[in-house]
Design a protein around this motif. Structure first.
Motif, short mmCIF file in Angstrom:
data_model
loop_
_atom_site.label_atom_id
_atom_site.label_comp_id
_atom_site.label_asym_id
_atom_site.label_seq_id
_atom_site.Cartn_x
_atom_site.Cartn_y
_atom_site.Cartn_z
N ASP A 293 0.83 -1.20 0.00
CA ASP A 293 0.00 0.00 0.00
C ASP A 293 0.86 1.26 0.00
O ASP A 293 0.52 2.25 -0.64
CB ASP A 293 -0.93 0.01 1.22
N GLU B 278 2.01 1.78 -3.48
CA GLU B 278 0.89 2.28 -4.29
C GLU B 278 0.64 3.76 -4.02
O GLU B 278 0.42 4.54 -4.94
CB GLU B 278 -0.38 1.46 -3.98
N LEU B 279 0.70 4.16 -2.75
CA LEU B 279 0.53 5.57 -2.41
C LEU B 279 1.65 6.42 -3.01
O LEU B 279 1.40 7.54 -3.50
CB LEU B 279 0.50 5.74 -0.90
N ARG C 144 3.32 5.72 -5.74
CA ARG C 144 3.07 5.77 -7.19
C ARG C 144 1.96 6.78 -7.50
O ARG C 144 2.06 7.57 -8.44
CB ARG C 144 2.68 4.40 -7.72
N LEU C 145 0.90 6.78 -6.70
CA LEU C 145 -0.19 7.73 -6.90
C LEU C 145 0.27 9.17 -6.69
O LEU C 145 -0.12 10.08 -7.43
CB LEU C 145 -1.36 7.40 -5.97
N ALA C 146 1.11 9.37 -5.68
CA ALA C 146 1.64 10.72 -5.43
C ALA C 146 2.49 11.19 -6.60
O ALA C 146 2.41 12.36 -7.01
CB ALA C 146 2.45 10.73 -4.14
N GLN C 147 3.30 10.30 -7.16
CA GLN C 147 4.13 10.65 -8.32
C GLN C 147 3.26 10.97 -9.53
O GLN C 147 3.50 11.95 -10.25
CB GLN C 147 5.09 9.50 -8.64
N SER C 148 2.21 10.18 -9.74
CA SER C 148 1.30 10.43 -10.86
C SER C 148 0.59 11.78 -10.69
O SER C 148 0.43 12.53 -11.65
CB SER C 148 0.26 9.31 -10.96
N LEU C 149 0.18 12.07 -9.47
CA LEU C 149 -0.47 13.36 -9.20
C LEU C 149 0.49 14.51 -9.46
O LEU C 149 0.11 15.52 -10.06
CB LEU C 149 -0.96 13.39 -7.76
#
Length: 110
Positions: free
Chosen positions: A38, A41-42, A44-49
């Motif tokens: 998790d 995943e967080l 990766r999501l922060a990087q995408s954002l």
């Protein structure tokens, strides 16, 4: 109850309180811990954002530049249109003047 018994009793009570506090902390930490998957995943999501925000900022800058360029082109086109309209107005006035002059000559020759 003498002072030695009181000290040992207080020590036991404090030790039990410490043990219960530590156990409660461990139990809470055990159930609220975020697994490594998790966390990844967080991340990766922060990087995408972050990338999406950078792209949005670049798009905003591009659109502002494009808008300024188009506003400049519109101003230039309007200036050219005004100049063309003035030239056309002058040409029509000159044409009318020449027609009137030609009409007077034709009347004089008849």
């Amino acid at each position: 109850m003498n002072s030695t018994e009181l000290i040992f009793g207080m020590a036991i009570i404090l030790f039990v309180a410490f043990g219960l506090g530590w156990f409660a902390y461990w139990l809470l930490h055990r159930f609220t811990r975020v697994p490594g998957a998790d966390t990844a995943e967080l991340e990766r999501l922060a990087q995408s954002l972050h990338e999406a925000e950078e792209t949005r900022d670049e798009a905003i800058v591009y659109l502002q530049q494009r808008e300024a360029e188009l506003a400049n082109r519109i101003a230039q086109t309007e200036a050219e249109l005004r100049a063309a309209m003035d030239g056309l107005r002058n040409a029509r006035a000159e044409t009318e003047r020449l027609r009137a002059q030609l009409g007077r000559r034709n009347e004089d020759t008849q």
